[in-house]
Motif scaffolding. Sequence first.
Motif, PDB file in Angstrom:
ATOM      1  N   SER A   1       0.861  -1.179   0.000  1.00 62.70           N
ATOM      2  CA  SER A   1       0.000   0.000   0.000  1.00 62.70           C
ATOM      3  C   SER A   1       0.902   1.235   0.000  1.00 62.70           C
ATOM      4  O   SER A   1       2.132   1.133   0.118  1.00 62.70           O
ATOM      5  CB  SER A   1      -0.894  -0.002   1.249  1.00 62.70           C
ATOM      6  OG  SER A   1      -0.097   0.170   2.417  1.00 62.70           O
ATOM      7  N   GLU A   2       0.321   2.410  -0.141  1.00 67.27           N
ATOM      8  CA  GLU A   2       1.126   3.639  -0.094  1.00 67.27           C
ATOM      9  C   GLU A   2       1.843   3.759   1.246  1.00 67.27           C
ATOM     10  O   GLU A   2       3.010   4.144   1.310  1.00 67.27           O
ATOM     11  CB  GLU A   2       0.239   4.860  -0.350  1.00 67.27           C
ATOM     12  CG  GLU A   2      -0.240   4.984  -1.780  1.00 67.27           C
ATOM     13  CD  GLU A   2       0.921   5.017  -2.779  1.00 67.27           C
ATOM     14  OE1 GLU A   2       1.898   5.759  -2.533  1.00 67.27           O
ATOM     15  OE2 GLU A   2       0.860   4.300  -3.799  1.00 67.27           O
ATOM     16  N   LYS A   3       1.125   3.430   2.309  1.00 68.98           N
ATOM     17  CA  LYS A   3       1.753   3.448   3.631  1.00 68.98           C
ATOM     18  C   LYS A   3       2.850   2.399   3.705  1.00 68.98           C
ATOM     19  O   LYS A   3       3.928   2.643   4.286  1.00 68.98           O
ATOM     20  CB  LYS A   3       0.691   3.180   4.709  1.00 68.98           C
ATOM     21  CG  LYS A   3       1.232   3.197   6.129  1.00 68.98           C
ATOM     22  CD  LYS A   3       0.111   2.943   7.129  1.00 68.98           C
ATOM     23  CE  LYS A   3       0.625   2.942   8.565  1.00 68.98           C
ATOM     24  NZ  LYS A   3      -0.478   2.674   9.539  1.00 68.98           N
ATOM     25  N   GLY A   4       2.606   1.233   3.093  1.00 76.48           N
ATOM     26  CA  GLY A   4       3.587   0.162   3.111  1.00 76.48           C
ATOM     27  C   GLY A   4       4.863   0.526   2.380  1.00 76.48           C
ATOM     28  O   GLY A   4       5.969   0.107   2.784  1.00 76.48           O
ATOM     29  N   LYS A   5       4.753   1.305   1.307  1.00 75.43           N
ATOM     30  CA  LYS A   5       5.946   1.745   0.572  1.00 75.43           C
ATOM     31  C   LYS A   5       6.810   2.652   1.443  1.00 75.43           C
ATOM     32  O   LYS A   5       8.043   2.551   1.445  1.00 75.43           O
ATOM     33  CB  LYS A   5       5.531   2.457  -0.707  1.00 75.43           C
ATOM     34  CG  LYS A   5       4.879   1.535  -1.737  1.00 75.43           C
ATOM     35  CD  LYS A   5       4.352   2.308  -2.933  1.00 75.43           C
ATOM     36  CE  LYS A   5       3.631   1.387  -3.917  1.00 75.43           C
ATOM     37  NZ  LYS A   5       3.035   2.131  -5.054  1.00 75.43           N
ATOM     38  N   LYS A   6       6.150   3.553   2.182  1.00 70.48           N
ATOM     39  CA  LYS A   6       6.904   4.448   3.073  1.00 70.48           C
ATOM     40  C   LYS A   6       7.570   3.651   4.194  1.00 70.48           C
ATOM     41  O   LYS A   6       8.719   3.931   4.568  1.00 70.48           O
ATOM     42  CB  LYS A   6       5.960   5.504   3.650  1.00 70.48           C
ATOM     43  CG  LYS A   6       5.383   6.464   2.604  1.00 70.48           C
ATOM     44  CD  LYS A   6       4.391   7.432   3.222  1.00 70.48           C
ATOM     45  CE  LYS A   6       3.787   8.343   2.157  1.00 70.48           C
ATOM     46  NZ  LYS A   6       2.771   9.277   2.735  1.00 70.48           N
ATOM     47  N   GLN A   7       6.846   2.665   4.730  1.00 71.33           N
ATOM     48  CA  GLN A   7       7.428   1.823   5.781  1.00 71.33           C
ATOM     49  C   GLN A   7       8.657   1.068   5.262  1.00 71.33           C
ATOM     50  O   GLN A   7       9.649   0.914   5.969  1.00 71.33           O
ATOM     51  CB  GLN A   7       6.382   0.826   6.284  1.00 71.33           C
ATOM     52  CG  GLN A   7       5.237   1.454   7.051  1.00 71.33           C
ATOM     53  CD  GLN A   7       4.101   0.472   7.312  1.00 71.33           C
ATOM     54  OE1 GLN A   7       3.893  -0.480   6.558  1.00 71.33           O
ATOM     55  NE2 GLN A   7       3.344   0.704   8.379  1.00 71.33           N
ATOM     56  N   THR A   8       8.575   0.630   4.021  1.00 74.21           N
ATOM     57  CA  THR A   8       9.681  -0.126   3.446  1.00 74.21           C
ATOM     58  C   THR A   8      10.881   0.770   3.162  1.00 74.21           C
ATOM     59  O   THR A   8      12.028   0.345   3.332  1.00 74.21           O
ATOM     60  CB  THR A   8       9.223  -0.828   2.149  1.00 74.21           C
ATOM     61  OG1 THR A   8       8.108  -1.672   2.450  1.00 74.21           O
ATOM     62  CG2 THR A   8      10.340  -1.670   1.570  1.00 74.21           C
ATOM     63  N   VAL A   9      10.643   1.994   2.743  1.00 72.40           N
ATOM     64  CA  VAL A   9      11.749   2.940   2.548  1.00 72.40           C
ATOM     65  C   VAL A   9      12.474   3.166   3.862  1.00 72.40           C
ATOM     66  O   VAL A   9      13.714   3.194   3.922  1.00 72.40           O
ATOM     67  CB  VAL A   9      11.236   4.272   1.950  1.00 72.40           C
ATOM     68  CG1 VAL A   9      12.337   5.335   2.002  1.00 72.40           C
ATOM     69  CG2 VAL A   9      10.759   4.072   0.518  1.00 72.40           C
ATOM     70  N   ARG A  10      11.712   3.321   4.936  1.00 71.03           N
ATOM     71  CA  ARG A  10      12.333   3.489   6.258  1.00 71.03           C
ATOM     72  C   ARG A  10      13.156   2.249   6.626  1.00 71.03           C
ATOM     73  O   ARG A  10      14.244   2.361   7.199  1.00 71.03           O
ATOM     74  CB  ARG A  10      11.259   3.760   7.320  1.00 71.03           C
ATOM     75  CG  ARG A  10      10.690   5.172   7.271  1.00 71.03           C
ATOM     76  CD  ARG A  10       9.961   5.532   8.559  1.00 71.03           C
ATOM     77  NE  ARG A  10       8.751   4.741   8.735  1.00 71.03           N
ATOM     78  CZ  ARG A  10       7.553   5.100   8.297  1.00 71.03           C
ATOM     79  NH1 ARG A  10       7.403   6.239   7.639  1.00 71.03           N
ATOM     80  NH2 ARG A  10       6.504   4.340   8.513  1.00 71.03           N
ATOM     81  N   ALA A  11      12.626   1.070   6.298  1.00 68.37           N
ATOM     82  CA  ALA A  11      13.365  -0.167   6.571  1.00 68.37           C
ATOM     83  C   ALA A  11      14.666  -0.199   5.779  1.00 68.37           C
ATOM     84  O   ALA A  11      15.722  -0.598   6.303  1.00 68.37           O
ATOM     85  CB  ALA A  11      12.498  -1.378   6.216  1.00 68.37           C
ATOM     86  N   ALA A  12      14.602   0.225   4.519  1.00 65.50           N
ATOM     87  CA  ALA A  12      15.798   0.237   3.675  1.00 65.50           C
ATOM     88  C   ALA A  12      16.839   1.212   4.225  1.00 65.50           C
ATOM     89  O   ALA A  12      18.052   0.913   4.230  1.00 65.50           O
ATOM     90  CB  ALA A  12      15.413   0.621   2.245  1.00 65.50           C
ATOM     91  N   LEU A  13      16.386   2.360   4.695  1.00 64.56           N
ATOM     92  CA  LEU A  13      17.309   3.341   5.276  1.00 64.56           C
ATOM     93  C   LEU A  13      17.906   2.821   6.581  1.00 64.56           C
ATOM     94  O   LEU A  13      19.088   3.078   6.883  1.00 64.56           O
ATOM     95  CB  LEU A  13      16.577   4.666   5.512  1.00 64.56           C
ATOM     96  CG  LEU A  13      16.178   5.436   4.243  1.00 64.56           C
ATOM     97  CD1 LEU A  13      15.275   6.614   4.598  1.00 64.56           C
ATOM     98  CD2 LEU A  13      17.430   5.923   3.507  1.00 64.56           C
TER      99      LEU A  13
END
Length: 306
Positions: free
Chosen positions: A114-126
């Motif tokens: 989801s859009e929220k999930g994409k942001k969560q994943t970016v944070r995980a990648a960082l």
Amino acid sequence: MLTTSASGTLPPPYPALLPPTNPKDVAKFFRPIDRRDLLTSLAISIPPFFTSFNLNSPNPLSIPIAEARGLFQMPPVRLSNRYFLVRAGESEFESLGIINTNPVAKTSMDSGLSEKGKKQTVRAALMLKAMGACERNCWIWPSITQRAYQAAEIIAAVNGVSRRCTNNYIVPEYSFLDARGLGAYEGSNLESISKVYESDSLSPNIKPPPIDDGTPNESVADVFVRVTQLMSILETQYSEDTVIIVSPDSDNLTILQAGLVGLDLRRHSDLSFGPGEVRFVDPSSIPTYKQPASAVYKCLNPPSCT
């Protein structure tokens, strides 16, 4: 070609190969083979090439080789690689509060982030970048489930992991990292998972109720087999490498981590991963366990326990 003499008998030394005709010698000729005598004769006739080896060793004909790795066991004595566990960000189904674990739909875009999930994943990648996960390169092993593979692509992009055809460090996993099949809870509200965890706390062998739409109903023990097989592959295929495991759900990771640290599988939900959460595998990261009253309180004089 063997030829016979005029008398019809084989010339020397071939007569020795034929059975005796004297009845007294027949029993000796056809006596059962003594395996110890056979082994002794074989040992005596071993060619010089092998005689330099120790015949008293467990495998006298083996050539010394590097120490081999045995079958992977949980918890492991040691790990050959370092591991990071990542739960993919929120999926479209999760954003709607719906349980979706049927593997038939795992590659569908509806199972994506989801859009929220994409942001969560970016944070995980960082976070992985801040932890230095891919400083010396890394292998990313995501489930082929849409949201997990999308998460792997984001992690690769943020951490500069190669995705060239000739040198692709994203390795899709097709079955061992499928989301845990929750059977009859498929399509139910996410809050229904609490009922599954109640059963898990009683026994790792209790399965969710079955359903006939093709969704598996997996117990903790079923998932444990899958993630152990995954670790066996990773520990065999890589050595002194970094592997990032990306799962579409929490249960794969909690059951895997419980196995790695030797935690009672009934307690796997204590290790729950939130969407987009990253965790380094640390054998000392066992959470504090509060024993239930039934395990602490002892009745010394039943039935009177006052």
